[in-house]
Scaffold this motif. Structure first.
Motif, PDB file in Angstrom:
ATOM      1  N   VAL A  16       5.767  -4.045   7.391  1.00 36.14           N
ATOM      2  CA  VAL A  16       7.168  -3.800   7.034  1.00 36.14           C
ATOM      3  C   VAL A  16       7.432  -4.321   5.626  1.00 36.14           C
ATOM      4  N   GLY A  17       6.861  -5.482   5.292  1.00 37.21           N
ATOM      5  CA  GLY A  17       7.035  -6.018   3.943  1.00 37.21           C
ATOM      6  C   GLY A  17       6.364  -5.161   2.895  1.00 37.21           C
ATOM      7  N   ARG A  18       5.209  -4.565   3.232  1.00 41.64           N
ATOM      8  CA  ARG A  18       4.499  -3.711   2.286  1.00 41.64           C
ATOM      9  C   ARG A  18       5.309  -2.453   1.957  1.00 41.64           C
ATOM     10  N   HIS A  19       5.900  -1.844   3.011  1.00 38.36           N
ATOM     11  CA  HIS A  19       6.576  -0.564   2.824  1.00 38.36           C
ATOM     12  C   HIS A  19       8.066  -0.706   2.549  1.00 38.36           C
ATOM     13  N   GLY A  20       8.660  -1.869   2.910  1.00 35.47           N
ATOM     14  CA  GLY A  20      10.100  -2.032   2.741  1.00 35.47           C
ATOM     15  C   GLY A  20      10.903  -1.101   3.629  1.00 35.47           C
ATOM     16  N   SER A  21      10.257  -0.612   4.687  1.00 34.92           N
ATOM     17  CA  SER A  21      10.906   0.379   5.546  1.00 34.92           C
ATOM     18  C   SER A  21      10.314   0.276   6.938  1.00 34.92           C
ATOM     19  N   MET A  22      11.154   0.216   7.938  1.00 32.33           N
ATOM     20  CA  MET A  22      10.683   0.192   9.319  1.00 32.33           C
ATOM     21  C   MET A  22       9.987   1.506   9.668  1.00 32.33           C
ATOM     22  N   LYS A  23      10.555   2.626   9.218  1.00 25.80           N
ATOM     23  CA  LYS A  23      10.003   3.932   9.550  1.00 25.80           C
ATOM     24  C   LYS A  23       8.582   4.089   9.024  1.00 25.80           C
ATOM     25  N   ARG A  24       8.360   3.712   7.741  1.00 26.64           N
ATOM     26  CA  ARG A  24       7.016   3.865   7.171  1.00 26.64           C
ATOM     27  C   ARG A  24       6.036   2.876   7.794  1.00 26.64           C
ATOM     28  N   ALA A  25       6.513   1.684   8.137  1.00 20.39           N
ATOM     29  CA  ALA A  25       5.636   0.711   8.794  1.00 20.39           C
ATOM     30  C   ALA A  25       5.213   1.208  10.167  1.00 20.39           C
ATOM     31  N   VAL A  26       6.138   1.809  10.899  1.00 19.16           N
ATOM     32  CA  VAL A  26       5.825   2.355  12.219  1.00 19.16           C
ATOM     33  C   VAL A  26       4.750   3.432  12.102  1.00 19.16           C
ATOM     34  N   ALA A  27       4.887   4.314  11.094  1.00 18.49           N
ATOM     35  CA  ALA A  27       3.882   5.359  10.888  1.00 18.49           C
ATOM     36  C   ALA A  27       2.531   4.764  10.548  1.00 18.49           C
ATOM     37  N   SER A  28       2.529   3.691   9.770  1.00 17.75           N
ATOM     38  CA  SER A  28       1.274   3.046   9.380  1.00 17.75           C
ATOM     39  C   SER A  28       0.588   2.377  10.556  1.00 17.75           C
ATOM     40  N   LEU A  29       1.376   1.756  11.437  1.00 20.74           N
ATOM     41  CA  LEU A  29       0.812   1.002  12.557  1.00 20.74           C
ATOM     42  C   LEU A  29       0.536   1.880  13.776  1.00 20.74           C
ATOM     43  N   ALA A 128      -9.769  15.510  -1.308  1.00 21.46           N
ATOM     44  CA  ALA A 128      -9.123  16.108  -2.472  1.00 21.46           C
ATOM     45  C   ALA A 128      -7.621  15.879  -2.382  1.00 21.46           C
ATOM     46  N   SER A 129      -7.097  15.129  -3.335  1.00 22.63           N
ATOM     47  CA  SER A 129      -5.668  14.800  -3.307  1.00 22.63           C
ATOM     48  C   SER A 129      -5.185  14.541  -4.720  1.00 22.63           C
ATOM     49  N   THR A 130      -3.945  14.946  -4.995  1.00 25.29           N
ATOM     50  CA  THR A 130      -3.359  14.666  -6.298  1.00 25.29           C
ATOM     51  C   THR A 130      -2.876  13.226  -6.407  1.00 25.29           C
ATOM     52  N   GLY A 131      -2.718  12.545  -5.277  1.00 31.73           N
ATOM     53  CA  GLY A 131      -2.286  11.147  -5.286  1.00 31.73           C
ATOM     54  C   GLY A 131      -3.448  10.214  -5.573  1.00 31.73           C
ATOM     55  N   LEU A 132      -3.146   9.066  -6.152  1.00 31.20           N
ATOM     56  CA  LEU A 132      -4.175   8.072  -6.436  1.00 31.20           C
ATOM     57  C   LEU A 132      -4.510   7.319  -5.159  1.00 31.20           C
ATOM     58  N   ALA A 133      -5.772   7.262  -4.844  1.00 29.64           N
ATOM     59  CA  ALA A 133      -6.202   6.539  -3.643  1.00 29.64           C
ATOM     60  C   ALA A 133      -6.243   5.044  -3.909  1.00 29.64           C
ATOM     61  N   ASP A 134      -5.868   4.274  -2.902  1.00 34.22           N
ATOM     62  CA  ASP A 134      -6.088   2.832  -2.921  1.00 34.22           C
ATOM     63  C   ASP A 134      -7.484   2.612  -2.353  1.00 34.22           C
ATOM     64  N   LEU A 135      -8.443   2.276  -3.212  1.00 28.60           N
ATOM     65  CA  LEU A 135      -9.842   2.261  -2.802  1.00 28.60           C
ATOM     66  C   LEU A 135     -10.097   1.316  -1.639  1.00 28.60           C
ATOM     67  N   ARG A 136      -9.406   0.193  -1.599  1.00 28.95           N
ATOM     68  CA  ARG A 136      -9.633  -0.763  -0.520  1.00 28.95           C
ATOM     69  C   ARG A 136      -8.916  -0.321   0.750  1.00 28.95           C
ATOM     70  N   ARG A 137      -7.643  -0.036   0.665  1.00 25.46           N
ATOM     71  CA  ARG A 137      -6.867   0.275   1.858  1.00 25.46           C
ATOM     72  C   ARG A 137      -7.291   1.603   2.487  1.00 25.46           C
ATOM     73  N   ASP A 138      -7.646   2.607   1.652  1.00 21.25           N
ATOM     74  CA  ASP A 138      -7.956   3.942   2.159  1.00 21.25           C
ATOM     75  C   ASP A 138      -9.425   4.135   2.478  1.00 21.25           C
ATOM     76  N   GLY A 139     -10.246   3.099   2.292  1.00 17.03           N
ATOM     77  CA  GLY A 139     -11.654   3.217   2.618  1.00 17.03           C
ATOM     78  C   GLY A 139     -12.410   4.177   1.725  1.00 17.03           C
ATOM     79  N   VAL A 140     -11.993   4.293   0.471  1.00 20.64           N
ATOM     80  CA  VAL A 140     -12.648   5.180  -0.494  1.00 20.64           C
ATOM     81  C   VAL A 140     -13.720   4.405  -1.251  1.00 20.64           C
ATOM     82  N   ASP A 141     -14.922   4.966  -1.314  1.00 20.80           N
ATOM     83  CA  ASP A 141     -16.026   4.287  -1.996  1.00 20.80           C
ATOM     84  C   ASP A 141     -16.057   4.594  -3.484  1.00 20.80           C
ATOM     85  N   ILE A 142     -15.822   5.844  -3.842  1.00 21.08           N
ATOM     86  CA  ILE A 142     -15.840   6.273  -5.236  1.00 21.08           C
ATOM     87  C   ILE A 142     -14.624   7.157  -5.472  1.00 21.08           C
TER      88      ILE A 142
END
Length: 302
Positions: A16-29, A128-142
């Motif tokens: 909830v602190g990361r997203h600042g939103s209950m709705k987005r935190a619920v989707a994440s969890l 393939a995505s136009t958004g920048l991946a968070d390499l650690r959180r999204d499990g992206v190696d390269i």
């Protein structure tokens, strides 16, 4: 204090602190909003201080919550990293690559067979995505990122600088005015990049006078969409030569004017330092560097 470690409540607080939103935190969890609310309430009751200020705009951390939130995020990141390390020990060799759709479709995928032939034991998953991946959180190696370089905390190196060329559909160019000089392109609708900057920069680099028409026209976030719009006859587009080569050879696009120009942004190979030491990641990085060098040599780039 209760000796039972409130793991679920701390996880709910962190998200909830990361997203600042209950709705987005619920989707994440992947749980219900009621479950998250209950965990937050139980944690606040246990520590005896409020952790969030609630409003219709979202949930903001209190001073107390803001002091401990970065520590908890770091702790959960370490836990996730430890689990990934354990999973890697038993998993087959595999890596996840993130790239923008145009690069993945037009440059990477057509070449990927040579990597598979060289390393048949390594599986590659392409995102393939136009958004920048968070390499650690999204499990992206390269990641292969399109930008100006400079990615804090990550290893990055320039792979290649796209060379842009003006193209359009053969039918559009045949029906329109002749293009003999760069400024003649302004007689056509111009298809823009997301920043609406490439045409103005290209014209300036070719010595054309500044013109407000250079920033007008429909804009597209990705080169792949630009190419499709140009094929549909919507206007002229500045796209990387490498992406347009097959389309021109097939007659779906035509070169409007032979005035190539190096783009502002380059493609960068980006990795986390710890991941870069994995043998399969090293193998892919070496391969993609080699492919970039071959392309530069074939096109005369330096």
């Amino acid at each position: 204090m209760n000796p039972v470690f409130p793991f679920l409540a701390l996880r709910a607080f962190a998200e909830v602190g990361r997203h600042g939103s209950m709705k987005r935190a619920v989707a994440s969890l992947g749980v219900t909003s009621g479950a998250v609310s209950q965990q937050i309430r139980q944690l606040e009751e246990r520590v005896g201080v409020p952790l969030f200020v609630r409003s219709h705009h979202g949930m903001a951390l209190t001073d107390a919550g803001a002091r401990v939130h970065p520590l908890l995020l770091g702790a959960f990141d370490q836990i996730e990293e430890a689990l990934r390390t354990l999973e890697t020990e038993r998993a087959r060799k595999a890596l996840t690559l993130s790239a923008v759709p145009s690069f993945a479709a037009s440059w990477l995928v057509p070449r990927l067979g040579s990597f598979t032939a060289r390393h048949p034991d390594i599986e590659v998953r392409v995102e393939a995505s136009t958004g920048l991946a968070d390499l650690r959180r999204d499990g992206v190696d390269i990641a292969i990122r399109h930008g100006l370089g400079g990615y804090p905390g990550l290893l990055s190196e320039r792979l290649m600088t796209p060379v842009l060329a003006p193209v359009g559909s053969p039918a559009l160019l045949a029906a329109g005015a002749a293009i003999r000089e760069p400024a003649d392109c302004l007689a056509y609708p111009l298809l823009q990049d997301a920043d609406r900057a490439d045409w103005a920069l290209w014209l300036a680099a070719q010595g054309a006078a500044e013109d407000p028409r250079a920033a007008r026209g429909s804009a597209f976030e990705d080169d792949y969409l630009l190419i499709r719009a140009a094929q549909a006859g919507l206007g002229l587009a500045l796209v990387p030569q490498e992406y347009a080569r097959d389309e021109i050879a097939a007659g779906r696009l035509a070169l409007a004017l032979d005035r190539p120009w190096p783009a502002r942004f380059a493609y960068y190979l980006v990795m986390r330092p710890d991941v870069a030491r994995r043998p399969e990641v090293q193998a892919f990085a070496d391969w993609v560097r080699d492919q970039a060098r071959q392309m530069a040599g074939a096109s005369g780039q330096r």
